[in-house]
Design an enzyme around this catalytic site. Structure first.
Site, PDB file in Angstrom:
ATOM      1  N   ARG A 202      11.089 -33.777  42.860  1.00  0.00           N
ATOM      2  CA  ARG A 202      10.676 -34.923  42.037  1.00  0.00           C
ATOM      3  C   ARG A 202      11.874 -35.855  41.928  1.00  0.00           C
ATOM      4  NH1 ARG A 202       5.717 -33.604  39.929  1.00  0.00           N
ATOM      5  NH2 ARG A 202       5.336 -31.424  39.449  1.00  0.00           N
ATOM      6  N   ASP A 228      -0.106 -38.694  42.728  1.00  0.00           N
ATOM      7  CA  ASP A 228      -0.161 -40.124  42.378  1.00  0.00           C
ATOM      8  C   ASP A 228       1.217 -40.781  42.455  1.00  0.00           C
ATOM      9  OD1 ASP A 228       0.571 -38.524  40.196  1.00  0.00           O
ATOM     10  OD2 ASP A 228      -0.177 -39.953  38.728  1.00  0.00           O
ATOM     11  N   THR A 230       3.757 -39.851  44.299  1.00  0.00           N
ATOM     12  CA  THR A 230       4.118 -39.935  45.718  1.00  0.00           C
ATOM     13  C   THR A 230       3.419 -41.109  46.398  1.00  0.00           C
ATOM     14  OG1 THR A 230       4.317 -37.542  45.745  1.00  0.00           O
ATOM     15  CG2 THR A 230       4.128 -38.614  47.881  1.00  0.00           C
ATOM     16  N   ILE A 257      -3.032 -30.361  42.415  1.00  0.00           N
ATOM     17  CA  ILE A 257      -4.051 -29.434  41.917  1.00  0.00           C
ATOM     18  C   ILE A 257      -4.742 -30.003  40.683  1.00  0.00           C
ATOM     19  CG2 ILE A 257      -3.157 -27.256  42.824  1.00  0.00           C
ATOM     20  CD1 ILE A 257      -2.114 -26.789  39.936  1.00  0.00           C
ATOM     21  N   ASP A 258      -4.127 -30.996  40.036  1.00  0.00           N
ATOM     22  CA  ASP A 258      -4.743 -31.557  38.825  1.00  0.00           C
ATOM     23  C   ASP A 258      -6.016 -32.341  39.132  1.00  0.00           C
ATOM     24  OD1 ASP A 258      -2.655 -30.510  37.479  1.00  0.00           O
ATOM     25  OD2 ASP A 258      -1.744 -32.395  36.867  1.00  0.00           O
ATOM     26  N   GLY A 302      -2.814 -29.032  34.215  1.00  0.00           N
ATOM     27  CA  GLY A 302      -3.633 -30.214  33.972  1.00  0.00           C
ATOM     28  C   GLY A 302      -2.879 -31.094  32.997  1.00  0.00           C
ATOM     29  N   GLU A 357      -2.856 -27.656  29.910  1.00  0.00           N
ATOM     30  CA  GLU A 357      -1.495 -27.825  29.362  1.00  0.00           C
ATOM     31  C   GLU A 357      -1.275 -29.170  28.660  1.00  0.00           C
ATOM     32  OE1 GLU A 357       1.408 -27.951  32.518  1.00  0.00           O
ATOM     33  OE2 GLU A 357       0.088 -29.187  33.741  1.00  0.00           O
ATOM     34  N   TYR A 414       2.100 -21.342  37.083  1.00  0.00           N
ATOM     35  CA  TYR A 414       2.538 -21.550  38.469  1.00  0.00           C
ATOM     36  C   TYR A 414       1.805 -20.642  39.449  1.00  0.00           C
ATOM     37  CZ  TYR A 414       5.989 -24.527  36.390  1.00  0.00           C
ATOM     38  OH  TYR A 414       6.583 -25.553  35.697  1.00  0.00           O
ATOM     39  N   ARG A 417      -0.943 -22.319  41.561  1.00  0.00           N
ATOM     40  CA  ARG A 417      -0.621 -23.341  42.570  1.00  0.00           C
ATOM     41  C   ARG A 417       0.332 -22.845  43.651  1.00  0.00           C
ATOM     42  NH1 ARG A 417       3.615 -27.771  39.845  1.00  0.00           N
ATOM     43  NH2 ARG A 417       5.416 -26.566  40.479  1.00  0.00           N
TER      44      ARG A 417
END
Ligand SMILES: Nc1ncnc2c1ncn2[C@@H]1O[C@H](COP(=O)(O)OP(=O)(O)OP(=O)(O)O)[C@@H](O)[C@H]1O
Ligand SMILES: O=P(O)(O)OC[C@H]1O[C@](O)(CO)[C@@H](O)[C@@H]1O
Ligand SMILES: [Mg+2]
Length: 536
Positions: A202, A228, A230, A257-258, A302, A357, A414, A417
């Site tokens: 990130r 998004d 990226t 994954i969201d 999420g 989350e 984690y 994912r």
């Protein structure tokens, strides 16, 4: 380029761009101009819109010939490929587009469409001219390695491309790390592993430095896999590439994954994550069922969108309450969560709560007085809602000694994912990778590829990045969840009024110069290039 559909809008061309004949003389890998000073900002690309009959709008994607009009094209080598030569209509019809909205009324305007993905009859790269780079950015997601594998194998097997590099460690790897050579052999079994063989990160996105690196390495196809954030980065890379007049296709493959990416049907890895979440919910249910007044709390990913929690809840049927960021809730008093927990325990003797989350962040902040912190990409770091909720429930029942509870908190964050993608995500990733490379070979650029209503399409970056996909709590899907859990909806009249609608925007098309570059398409109109009535 497919002239039947689109006339190119005036492109924002850099004043440093040399005459076209000069561009064509440059090294075949890329046509470049002098590096600009990093201080100069790239202009946002103009939107390419074409109108048609009955309110039809094509939101088209940029093409390299928009700013390099003299680029040469070649017959697609796929036509000689033994696997594809027998396929009827293998090449996508130049007029094929994909409707954004498929539920229509007889008087509805036809609305927004996107260019259909797939191989074109003519390509703008010769195989030995291509130098492709692949990068993965943002959080992990099941299927990343499958996309990498299929990009490498697809470019190699379908188009004879052999110069393919992986950029290590996300965007910053363009200028801070080494590249790794990718071959069909080196990626052969990576799809069986979770994570990304290229690494990810990130933050650290410096457009000027990234495009310098693209230019220095002679890269002319960049495949950028990420969420998004990226895709926003990819949009600015594309703008800078265009400003410098480089022959370089910039392609986004949406990942998260969201499932929070707008317009597209679903992001890859989401199915796998929902499936993996079932294991945590099952465990929570077994623990809860086996104890006196047992409560299982499961926190799922999420950040801003509760899709994983919502689908995991619907899939499981063992969940008594699902909390998501889009649907505010409260704890105390009549109609609150604690009252519901107590009632459900009295009725059933156990219960399972699934919490995304990002849910209840405002409640936690209020009760704990934390200052906001952000990760390297600028995303807000979330407070642990699962821990907080578990604590609040325990506190509540402590005051009722005659009502003992057993609460187990499971945080599989984690784990959902970091796994390899399941079978359906693997197939999905393969199609995404193929659609991406067909688009780049055909000279399209500045687009994200994804299925829209089941058909793969090329979507301009701005469409993907302008807003996030969220659970619409006034939609039937959320009602299905409430029906399956029988939880209170916690909403006030104002919450419902303020909730985002299902089908708000259909961009209207101003027929004036400005932000939109309206292009009239002869093949879609009444033959003389005029929009048919209802098109505006
Ligand atoms: N507005 C932006 N403009 C340019 N680059 C950005 C922007 N937002 C994020 N990025 C860059 O994109 C990369 C990934 O962003 P981020 O960490 O937000 O993850 P993401 O792509 O949204 O994926 P996910 O949310 O699924 O983990 C980072 O390197 C970040 O610096
Ligand atoms: O990898 P990190 O920085 O811990 O990020 C976790 C976040 O990434 C995601 O998996 C994808 O955005 C979110 O669900 C989650 O909030
Ligand atoms: Mg994101």
């Amino acid at each position: 380029m497919e002239t039947a559909t689109v006339v190119v809008a005036p492109a924002p061309v850099s004043i440093t761009q040399p005459p076209q004949h000069k561009l064509m003389e440059l090294k075949p890998a890329f046509a470049a101009v002098a590096k600009p000073s990093p201080a100069r900002k790239a202009k946002p690309a103009k939107k390419k819109l074409a109108g048609g009959c009955g309110g039809y709008v094509l939101e088209d994607v940029p093409h390299l010939t928009d700013y390099l009009p003299e680029l040469k094209s070649y017959p697609n080598p796929l036509q000689d490929h033994p696997a594809y030569s027998v396929v009827k209509q293998y090449f996508v019809n130049p007029d094929d587009t994909v409707a954004k909205k498929i539920v229509v009324h007889k008087s509805s305007a036809r609305g927004t469409h996107f260019r259909r993905a797939g191989p074109r009859q003519r390509v703008y790269f010769q195989p030995d001219e291509v130098t492709a780079a692949i990068v993965t950015c943002g959080g992990l997601c099941p299927g990343l390695n499958t996309v990498i594998r299929e990009l490498v194998c697809g470019l190699h097997d379908m188009y004879g491309v052999s110069s393919i590099y992986g950029i290590e460690g996300g965007y910053k790897g363009f200028y801070a790390r080494n590249t790794v050579e990718l071959t069909p052999r080196s990626v052969n079994d990576i799809h069986k592993r979770g994570g990304t063989v290229l690494g990810t990160s990130r933050g650290g996105q410096d457009t000027a430095k990234i495009v310098d690196s693209i230019q220095d390495r002679g890269v002319n196809q960049v495949y950028i896999i990420g969420g998004d954030g990226t895709q926003k980065g990819a949009a600015s890379i594309h703008e800078e590439v265009q400003r410098r007049g480089l022959k370089c296709a910039v392609v986004g493959v949406p990942k998260t994954i969201d499932n929070d990416i707008a317009v597209i049907d679903k992001s890859f890895g989401f199915d796998t994550a929902v499936e993996e979440a079932q294991r945590a919910i099952n465990a929570a249910h077994v623990e809860a069922e086996s104890a006196e007044n047992g409560i299982g709390v499961v926190k799922l990913m999420g950040r801003n969108s509760g899709f994983i929690a919502m689908y995991a809840t619907l899939a499981s049927r063992d969940v008594d309450c699902c909390l998501i960021p889009e649907s505010p809730f409260f704890l105390d008093g009549k109609g609150g969560l604690l009252e519901f927990v107590e009632k459900r325990l009295r009725d059933n003797g156990h219960m399972v709560i699934v919490v995304a989350e990002g849910a209840g962040q405002d409640l936690i902040a209020k009760s704990m007085n934390f200052a906001d912190t952000h990760d390297a990409s600028g995303n807000k770091v979330l407070l642990d809602v699962g821990l907080w909720l578990s604590h609040k429930i325990k506190e509540h029942f402590k005051k009722k000694p005659s009502f003992p509870i057993t609460l187990k908190y499971i945080d599989p964050t984690y784990m959902i994912r970091a796994v390899p993608s399941n079978a359906s995500d693997n197939v999905y990733c393969t199609l995404l990778a193929h659609s991406a490379l067909h688009g780049a070979m055909a000279g399209y650029t500045g687009f994200t590829v994804a299925p829209v209503n089941g058909r793969h399409a090329y979507i301009p970056f701005y469409r993907i990045t302008e807003k996030q996909n969220k659970v619409v709590i006034t939609d039937r899907m959320w009602a299905r969840v409430l029906c399956s859990t029988n939880q209170p909806c916690f909403l006030t009249h104002e919450d419902v009024e303020g909730a985002a609608g299902l089908d708000e925007e259909e961009p209207h098309m101003p027929l004036v110069e400005g932000e939109y570059a309206l292009v009239r398409s002869p093949s879609m109109c009444n033959g003389n290039g005029h929009l048919c009535s209802g098109a505006a």
